[in-house]
Structures are given as structure tokens and as C-alpha cells.
Design a protein around this motif. Structure first.
Motif, short mmCIF file in Angstrom:
data_model
loop_
_atom_site.label_atom_id
_atom_site.label_comp_id
_atom_site.label_asym_id
_atom_site.label_seq_id
_atom_site.Cartn_x
_atom_site.Cartn_y
_atom_site.Cartn_z
N THR A 38 0.84 -1.18 0.00
CA THR A 38 0.00 0.00 0.00
C THR A 38 0.89 1.24 0.00
N THR A 39 0.30 2.41 0.15
CA THR A 39 1.07 3.65 0.30
C THR A 39 0.64 4.35 1.57
N TYR A 40 1.55 5.13 2.12
CA TYR A 40 1.32 5.85 3.37
C TYR A 40 1.66 7.31 3.12
N LYS A 41 0.73 8.20 3.44
CA LYS A 41 0.96 9.63 3.25
C LYS A 41 1.56 10.21 4.52
N SER A 42 2.74 10.79 4.39
CA SER A 42 3.45 11.34 5.53
C SER A 42 2.86 12.69 5.94
N ASP A 43 3.36 13.23 7.03
CA ASP A 43 2.87 14.51 7.56
C ASP A 43 2.96 15.62 6.53
N HIS A 44 4.01 15.63 5.73
CA HIS A 44 4.21 16.69 4.72
C HIS A 44 3.84 16.23 3.32
N GLY A 45 3.03 15.20 3.22
CA GLY A 45 2.41 14.86 1.95
C GLY A 45 3.18 13.95 1.03
N ALA A 46 4.19 13.26 1.52
CA ALA A 46 4.91 12.30 0.68
C ALA A 46 4.17 10.97 0.66
N ASP A 47 3.98 10.41 -0.51
CA ASP A 47 3.37 9.09 -0.65
C ASP A 47 4.49 8.04 -0.61
N LEU A 48 4.54 7.29 0.48
CA LEU A 48 5.63 6.38 0.73
C LEU A 48 5.18 4.92 0.60
N PRO A 49 6.04 4.05 0.08
CA PRO A 49 5.67 2.63 -0.03
C PRO A 49 5.57 1.98 1.35
N ALA A 50 4.59 1.11 1.50
CA ALA A 50 4.36 0.46 2.80
C ALA A 50 3.83 -0.95 2.58
N ARG A 51 4.01 -1.77 3.61
CA ARG A 51 3.44 -3.12 3.62
C ARG A 51 2.69 -3.33 4.93
N VAL A 52 1.56 -4.03 4.84
CA VAL A 52 0.76 -4.35 6.01
C VAL A 52 0.73 -5.86 6.18
N TYR A 53 1.20 -6.33 7.33
CA TYR A 53 1.16 -7.75 7.69
C TYR A 53 -0.03 -7.93 8.64
N SER A 54 -0.98 -8.76 8.29
CA SER A 54 -2.20 -8.86 9.09
C SER A 54 -2.65 -10.30 9.26
N ALA A 55 -3.27 -10.56 10.42
CA ALA A 55 -3.85 -11.87 10.71
C ALA A 55 -4.97 -11.68 11.71
N THR A 56 -5.93 -12.58 11.68
CA THR A 56 -7.06 -12.53 12.62
C THR A 56 -7.13 -13.84 13.39
N GLN A 57 -7.79 -13.76 14.53
CA GLN A 57 -8.10 -14.93 15.34
C GLN A 57 -9.46 -14.68 15.98
N GLY A 58 -10.49 -15.28 15.41
CA GLY A 58 -11.84 -14.96 15.86
C GLY A 58 -12.14 -13.49 15.56
N GLN A 59 -12.55 -12.75 16.57
CA GLN A 59 -12.84 -11.32 16.41
C GLN A 59 -11.62 -10.45 16.68
N SER A 60 -10.48 -11.05 16.97
CA SER A 60 -9.26 -10.29 17.25
C SER A 60 -8.48 -10.04 15.96
N ARG A 61 -7.85 -8.86 15.87
CA ARG A 61 -7.11 -8.47 14.68
C ARG A 61 -5.70 -8.02 15.07
N TYR A 62 -4.72 -8.43 14.27
CA TYR A 62 -3.34 -8.09 14.55
C TYR A 62 -2.66 -7.63 13.27
N THR A 63 -1.99 -6.48 13.31
CA THR A 63 -1.33 -5.95 12.12
C THR A 63 0.01 -5.33 12.47
N VAL A 64 0.92 -5.43 11.53
CA VAL A 64 2.18 -4.67 11.57
C VAL A 64 2.28 -3.92 10.25
N THR A 65 2.28 -2.60 10.30
CA THR A 65 2.44 -1.76 9.11
C THR A 65 3.87 -1.22 9.09
N VAL A 66 4.55 -1.43 7.97
CA VAL A 66 5.94 -0.98 7.83
C VAL A 66 6.01 0.02 6.68
#
Length: 230
Positions: free
Chosen positions: A49-77
Motif C-alpha cells: 500500500t502507500t502511506y501519506k506522511s505529515d508533509h504529503g509524501a506518498d511512501l511505499p508500505a506493507r501491512v502484515y495482518s492476521a485474525t483470530q476470531g474477532q481479534s485483529r493483529y497488524t504490523v504496518t511498515v
């Protein structure tokens, strides 16, 4: 004797049921590309995905995500390595006389230095804008890499979110675990997080890692000795 055996078996069964699901089912996941290790309930899905920084830069990003029942866990880099190039180029299109747009000085052309050094604060602020009540906001470190840690109660369903925000080697890490109301909190998810190098070896610091004060061109920063171990 049979009664004693039955009691022992009953005790063992109760003990096994009392062990958290975290310890029973979770796997240790490592990303050499983004240089972290973390426990997830299953193999995480990776989304670019992309992440918009405070001063408007569109930066490359990755989201690592997993669920367990109704629980959600993510690491965005988020990769900030191109922030200078992006915001310096963006500053060229600033209208004449628009000094706030141009930046410069200690903040860097196009405010790229301010964007990089303020990334933890901005990401924390973005989390605080959600429809949730912040119940804790503290300075924290993850294996001596400094950052912020938040706890929030989400207004919509009273679920609980534990979040950590860290900056390491020009990458921003946003770690989130959300569990439903009444369930154990997601603090253990953050506690499992660690740093690795490109070969997959664990990174350990002997003093606090300050991303706001980057390392000099050669060697390690004064007072900040980096060692690695298998």
C-alpha cells in the motif's frame, strides 16, 4: 490409586485449558525484507500500500495482518528511505514566495528532515484521531529502539487496541492488536516483536537507539554499540 490417577489427569487437563491461546497456537513470523520478527496467530497476509506522511509524501508500505476470531493483529511498515528525494522534488513545485512550502534549514528542503524525525509523533497522532478513547499514551522502547505505546477503547464496540509506533533504520513500524470487549488484551502481541538484520539474525542494542539522531557516515553513533547474535 485409580482415584489419584484421575485427579492427576484432571489437574493436567485444567492446566492445559488455562494456558493462553497465544502460547498454544501462535507462530513466530520473520520478515527479512522489513527486518522484524513477531508472533501471529497464523501466517499473516502481506498487502502492499502507500502511506501519506505529515508533509504529503506518498511512501511505499506493507501491512502484515492476521485474525483470530474477532481479534485483529497488524504490523504496518513504511519505508522512509526515499523521503528526501520525494519532498525535495515536491518543493520545486511550490509557488513563488511560499516559504512554508519550501522548507529548508534544520527541517530540510521540503521539510523532509522534519517529516523523518517526526514520523513517530505523526503516526501516534493519526491513531489518536480514531473514534476511540485513549486510555494510555507512554514513551516506550522495543529492545532499546524507542517509540510510543498507546492503549485505546474503541467507541463503536468497546474493543481494546494496543498499539506501538517505532522508527528503525528509516522504516516506521506501527504495531496494532485489537481484541473484543472482555477478551484478554493484545499486549503480548507487541511484546513478541523484535528486530533482525537482512540475514535473519536478531539485533540487540547495548544503549538506546534514537532514530531522531541518525548514525554518522562511518561506524556506530557514539554511545550506541550494536551487536548481533544468533
Amino acid at each position: 490409586m485409580p482415584t489419584l490417577i484421575a485427579r492427576v489427569l484432571s489437574t493436567a487437563l485444567i492446566a492445559s485449558l488455562c494456558v493462553p491461546a497465544f502460547a498454544q497456537e501462535w507462530i513466530e513470523f520473520a520478515s527479512r525484507e522489513d527486518r522484524f520478527t513477531c508472533n501471529f496467530p497464523r501466517q499473516p497476509t502481506v498487502t502492499s500500500t502507500t502511506y501519506k506522511s505529515d508533509h504529503g509524501a506518498d511512501l511505499p508500505a506493507r501491512v502484515y495482518s492476521a485474525t483470530q476470531g474477532q481479534s485483529r493483529y497488524t504490523v504496518t511498515v513504511v519505508d522512509f528511505s526515499s523521503i528526501e528525494k520525494i519532498l525535495t522534488e515536491k518543493a520545486k513545485s511550490c509557488p513563488a514566495g511560499a516559504e512554508p512550502c519550501l522548507g529548508g534549514g534544520a527541517g530540510g528542503v521540503g521539510h523532509w528532515k522534519s517529516d523523518l524525525r517526526g514520523a513517530i509523533v505523526y503516526a501516534t497522532w493519526q491513531l489518536m484521531q480514531r473514534d476511540a478513547k485513549v486510555t494510555s499514551l507512554v514513551w516506550n522502547h522495543m529492545d532499546l529502539v524507542e517509540g510510543h505505546q498507546l492503549q485505546m477503547t474503541n467507541n463503536a464496540d468497546k474493543s481494546r487496541t494496543f498499539a506501538g509506533v517505532y522508527m528503525h533504520e528509516n522504516k516506521l513500524y506501527i504495531i496494532e492488536g485489537t481484541t473484543p470487549e472482555g477478551a484478554p488484551d493484545a499486549g503480548l502481541f507487541q511484546q513478541s516483536f523484535g528486530w533482525i538484520d537482512e540475514s535473519g539474525r536478531n539485533i540487540r542494542y547495548q544503549s538506546l537507539y534514537h532514530h531522531a539522531f541518525p548514525a554518522p557516515p562511518r561506524g556506530d553513533p557514539p554511545g550506541e554499540i550494536r551487536t548481533e547474535a544468533n
